[in-house]
Design an enzyme around this catalytic site. Sequence first.
Site, PDB file in Angstrom:
ATOM      1  N   ASN A 156      76.971  58.474 -47.375  1.00  0.00           N
ATOM      2  CA  ASN A 156      78.468  58.911 -47.153  1.00  0.00           C
ATOM      3  C   ASN A 156      78.852  59.681 -48.749  1.00  0.00           C
ATOM      4  O   ASN A 156      79.461  60.442 -48.517  1.00  0.00           O
ATOM      5  CB  ASN A 156      79.520  58.036 -46.610  1.00  0.00           C
ATOM      6  CG  ASN A 156      79.622  56.703 -47.708  1.00  0.00           C
ATOM      7  OD1 ASN A 156      78.601  56.593 -48.367  1.00  0.00           O
ATOM      8  ND2 ASN A 156      80.827  56.063 -47.422  1.00  0.00           N
ATOM      9  N   GLU A 254      78.392  46.172 -51.887  1.00  0.00           N
ATOM     10  CA  GLU A 254      79.500  47.056 -51.539  1.00  0.00           C
ATOM     11  C   GLU A 254      79.486  47.538 -50.018  1.00  0.00           C
ATOM     12  O   GLU A 254      78.803  48.416 -49.820  1.00  0.00           O
ATOM     13  CB  GLU A 254      79.591  48.212 -52.552  1.00  0.00           C
ATOM     14  CG  GLU A 254      79.820  47.939 -53.864  1.00  0.00           C
ATOM     15  CD  GLU A 254      81.488  47.651 -54.300  1.00  0.00           C
ATOM     16  OE1 GLU A 254      81.963  47.533 -53.351  1.00  0.00           O
ATOM     17  OE2 GLU A 254      81.548  47.400 -55.369  1.00  0.00           O
ATOM     18  N   CYS A 288      83.970  54.161 -47.117  1.00  0.00           N
ATOM     19  CA  CYS A 288      83.970  52.711 -46.896  1.00  0.00           C
ATOM     20  C   CYS A 288      85.449  52.166 -46.890  1.00  0.00           C
ATOM     21  O   CYS A 288      85.769  51.284 -46.238  1.00  0.00           O
ATOM     22  CB  CYS A 288      83.035  52.042 -47.910  1.00  0.00           C
ATOM     23  SG  CYS A 288      83.883  52.620 -49.602  1.00  0.00           S
ATOM     24  N   GLU A 466      82.057  46.982 -58.922  1.00  0.00           N
ATOM     25  CA  GLU A 466      81.320  48.164 -59.706  1.00  0.00           C
ATOM     26  C   GLU A 466      82.365  48.872 -60.315  1.00  0.00           C
ATOM     27  O   GLU A 466      83.867  48.569 -60.189  1.00  0.00           O
ATOM     28  CB  GLU A 466      80.524  49.051 -58.806  1.00  0.00           C
ATOM     29  CG  GLU A 466      79.601  48.309 -58.005  1.00  0.00           C
ATOM     30  CD  GLU A 466      78.489  49.335 -57.658  1.00  0.00           C
ATOM     31  OE1 GLU A 466      77.634  49.594 -58.563  1.00  0.00           O
ATOM     32  OE2 GLU A 466      78.477  49.557 -56.341  1.00  0.00           O
TER      33      GLU A 466
HETATM   34  P1  NAP Z   1      73.314  51.306 -43.992  1.00  0.00           P
HETATM   35  O1  NAP Z   1      72.910  51.673 -42.670  1.00  0.00           O
HETATM   36  O2  NAP Z   1      73.792  49.821 -44.097  1.00  0.00           O
HETATM   37  O3  NAP Z   1      72.217  51.817 -44.993  1.00  0.00           O
HETATM   38  C1  NAP Z   1      72.523  51.685 -46.507  1.00  0.00           C
HETATM   39  C2  NAP Z   1      70.932  52.018 -47.320  1.00  0.00           C
HETATM   40  O4  NAP Z   1      70.386  50.813 -46.879  1.00  0.00           O
HETATM   41  C3  NAP Z   1      70.275  53.124 -46.807  1.00  0.00           C
HETATM   42  O5  NAP Z   1      69.470  53.251 -47.853  1.00  0.00           O
HETATM   43  C4  NAP Z   1      69.350  52.277 -45.830  1.00  0.00           C
HETATM   44  O6  NAP Z   1      68.017  52.917 -45.715  1.00  0.00           O
HETATM   45  C5  NAP Z   1      69.010  51.090 -46.357  1.00  0.00           C
HETATM   46  N1  NAP Z   1      68.727  49.994 -45.453  1.00  0.00           N
HETATM   47  C6  NAP Z   1      68.605  49.877 -44.226  1.00  0.00           C
HETATM   48  N2  NAP Z   1      68.170  48.902 -43.573  1.00  0.00           N
HETATM   49  C7  NAP Z   1      67.541  48.088 -44.785  1.00  0.00           C
HETATM   50  C8  NAP Z   1      66.812  46.882 -44.840  1.00  0.00           C
HETATM   51  N3  NAP Z   1      66.534  46.101 -44.015  1.00  0.00           N
HETATM   52  N4  NAP Z   1      66.591  46.540 -46.212  1.00  0.00           N
HETATM   53  C9  NAP Z   1      66.883  47.363 -47.258  1.00  0.00           C
HETATM   54  N5  NAP Z   1      67.431  48.528 -47.102  1.00  0.00           N
HETATM   55  C10 NAP Z   1      67.738  48.956 -46.065  1.00  0.00           C
HETATM   56  O7  NAP Z   1      74.574  51.987 -44.220  1.00  0.00           O
HETATM   57  P2  NAP Z   1      74.900  53.648 -44.070  1.00  0.00           P
HETATM   58  O8  NAP Z   1      75.001  53.675 -42.564  1.00  0.00           O
HETATM   59  O9  NAP Z   1      73.745  54.570 -44.999  1.00  0.00           O
HETATM   60  O10 NAP Z   1      76.204  53.696 -44.750  1.00  0.00           O
HETATM   61  C11 NAP Z   1      77.507  53.630 -44.157  1.00  0.00           C
HETATM   62  C12 NAP Z   1      78.079  52.089 -44.597  1.00  0.00           C
HETATM   63  O11 NAP Z   1      77.917  52.138 -45.887  1.00  0.00           O
HETATM   64  C13 NAP Z   1      79.305  51.699 -43.872  1.00  0.00           C
HETATM   65  O12 NAP Z   1      79.145  50.591 -43.316  1.00  0.00           O
HETATM   66  C14 NAP Z   1      80.222  51.947 -45.229  1.00  0.00           C
HETATM   67  O13 NAP Z   1      81.444  51.117 -45.253  1.00  0.00           O
HETATM   68  C15 NAP Z   1      79.295  51.277 -46.322  1.00  0.00           C
HETATM   69  N6  NAP Z   1      79.707  51.634 -47.669  1.00  0.00           N
HETATM   70  C16 NAP Z   1      80.353  50.800 -48.526  1.00  0.00           C
HETATM   71  C17 NAP Z   1      80.944  51.323 -49.768  1.00  0.00           C
HETATM   72  C18 NAP Z   1      81.742  50.288 -50.707  1.00  0.00           C
HETATM   73  O14 NAP Z   1      81.595  50.750 -51.917  1.00  0.00           O
HETATM   74  N7  NAP Z   1      82.004  49.187 -50.260  1.00  0.00           N
HETATM   75  C19 NAP Z   1      80.642  52.649 -50.051  1.00  0.00           C
HETATM   76  C20 NAP Z   1      80.081  53.453 -49.233  1.00  0.00           C
HETATM   77  C21 NAP Z   1      79.532  53.189 -48.034  1.00  0.00           C
HETATM   78  P3  NAP Z   1      68.034  54.122 -44.336  1.00  0.00           P
HETATM   79  O15 NAP Z   1      68.793  55.234 -44.731  1.00  0.00           O
HETATM   80  O16 NAP Z   1      66.672  54.452 -44.577  1.00  0.00           O
HETATM   81  O17 NAP Z   1      68.389  53.425 -43.134  1.00  0.00           O
END
Ligand code: NAP
Length: 492
Positions: A156, A254, A288, A466
């Site tokens: 994102n 996060e 997020c 962070e």
């Molecule tokens: P995601 O599906 O959890 O993926 C995040 C990262 O983790 C990607 O690089 C993903 O790779 C990797 N990943 C997936 N499965 C994994 C595994 N089993 N082991 C290790 N790494 C793995 O999240 P997203 O869909 O990209 O992003 C949206 C989410 O991020 C939302 O829930 C949002 O709330 C959260 N977010 C939180 C913050 C904060 O600061 N709190 C900031 C921004 C976003 P792939 O892309 O290859 O699947």
Amino acid sequence: MPSGSETSYGLIIGGREIPSGDDERRPVLDPATNRPIAEVAAGGRDDARHALEVADAAFRGSGWAGDDGAKRAKALGRLARLLEEAQEPFALLETRNMGKTLRESRLDIGFVVRTLEYVAGLADKIQGETIPVPGSRLDYTVREPLGVTVHIAPWNYPLLLAVRSVAPALAAGNAVVLKPATLTPLTAVAFARLASAAGIPDGILNVVTGPGSEVGEALIDDPRCASVSFTGSLEVGHRIAEAAARRLVPTTLELGGKSPVIVFPDADLDRAARAVAFGIFGNAGQMCWAASRLIVHESVRPALLERLKKIAEATKLGPGTEETTEMGPVVSREQAEKVLEYVEIARADGGTVVAGGARSSEPRLADGNFLLPTVVDALPVSSRAVRDEIFGPVLASSAFTDPDDAVRQANDTRFGLFAAVWTRDLATAHTVARRLEAGMVAVNESPITFPQTPFAGFKESGLGFEQGIRSVEPYTRRKNVLVNLSVPKKRP
Ligand code: NAP
Ligand code: MG
């Protein structure tokens, strides 16, 4: 822009851009059209291990981890300059890959530049303490880098959220392996291409693109991984915490949110409406800390909803690359489907769709992932549209009459990332801010943040923190040294 192909992106390992071991590649799509804009190396487990090996060797052999924080500060400062000079091409690349508007991408890249500058200023201020102890002894602590730190980033805010943890890890003297999201790997690779010119030794900043289930897991399971910084979904966060716990590796998580905005009847409704809209339609709701739940006093509910409806319906949708666009597409077809499913759930649960609730019907946007800014009112709190993170431009609104009930509604969630309160009354503002269970609270303000302010979630929104003046600490370990100073008595 750094040298390197604009349509073909490799892994960055040891200061070189290389194909994956099996030379597999995958296309990267433009969310505005769903057409390919580039190809990226599809790394796997062996590539992850290769990167860790190279990073480990660089950590031990390059001198980066040595005592001279000022050297690292200079290199990070140069990295900031190089990125600033290339702000426009980086912003364009982020927009084409992720979909957000150019205006948003420019702010993102600007935030990354500021983060690098801020963290560069911390690199030569990593110091220990001397501790008084009994007897003829000297006790002191030193802070050391951890070794190879692993960083897993979401799609994102692709570059911003990657560098937010990578920069302090570098400042502390670690070697870094970054895995960007599969959907949005381009700016991370382009950023790492700048490292050599900034004076960062080869092997200190590595990027491995590829699926999280392979590259991500291989990075965490390896004994050379000394810490994991993960930004992403709750689900994957839980898996990562479990994997890291098996090896007792420190983690920063996060994760998601379902952040409330409480609007009291004395609030400036025009400003509040603009801020609520910014908090849920900004980045097409893919934040997020999106302010995805509005909790508004019954007496001003119609007036505020009317304003939100107007803003939603006036929002100009389009490709992020067009300067007049106010909201871009969501990142992927799957994400658009997921958001629309939640709108259906909201309808089925009895919610009233005040605005949006569908795809854009503009023919020129038909191939992209364009969703209308959506406001749903009067949902039961049990609805999944109120409880789950939707991660799209969908606001769930509810009403309150008693302030205690507003706070109770706000805290009735597994998440605790952000919360906002709108009132002109000082006592109400501070009392409510104190009672909100969220790592970040805004008073008469939208969700905005600065490199110098801490960013962290309570409850299931995360672990650790962070940003801010202590952001380097999690990437160091403290060693205590006790010295006996007594001089042995000479024997006759
Ligand atoms: P995601 O599906 O959890 O993926 C995040 C990262 O983790 C990607 O690089 C993903 O790779 C990797 N990943 C997936 N499965 C994994 C595994 N089993 N082991 C290790 N790494 C793995 O999240 P997203 O869909 O990209 O992003 C949206 C989410 O991020 C939302 O829930 C949002 O709330 C959260 N977010 C939180 C913050 C904060 O600061 N709190 C900031 C921004 C976003 P792939 O892309 O290859 O699947
Ligand atoms: Mg995902």
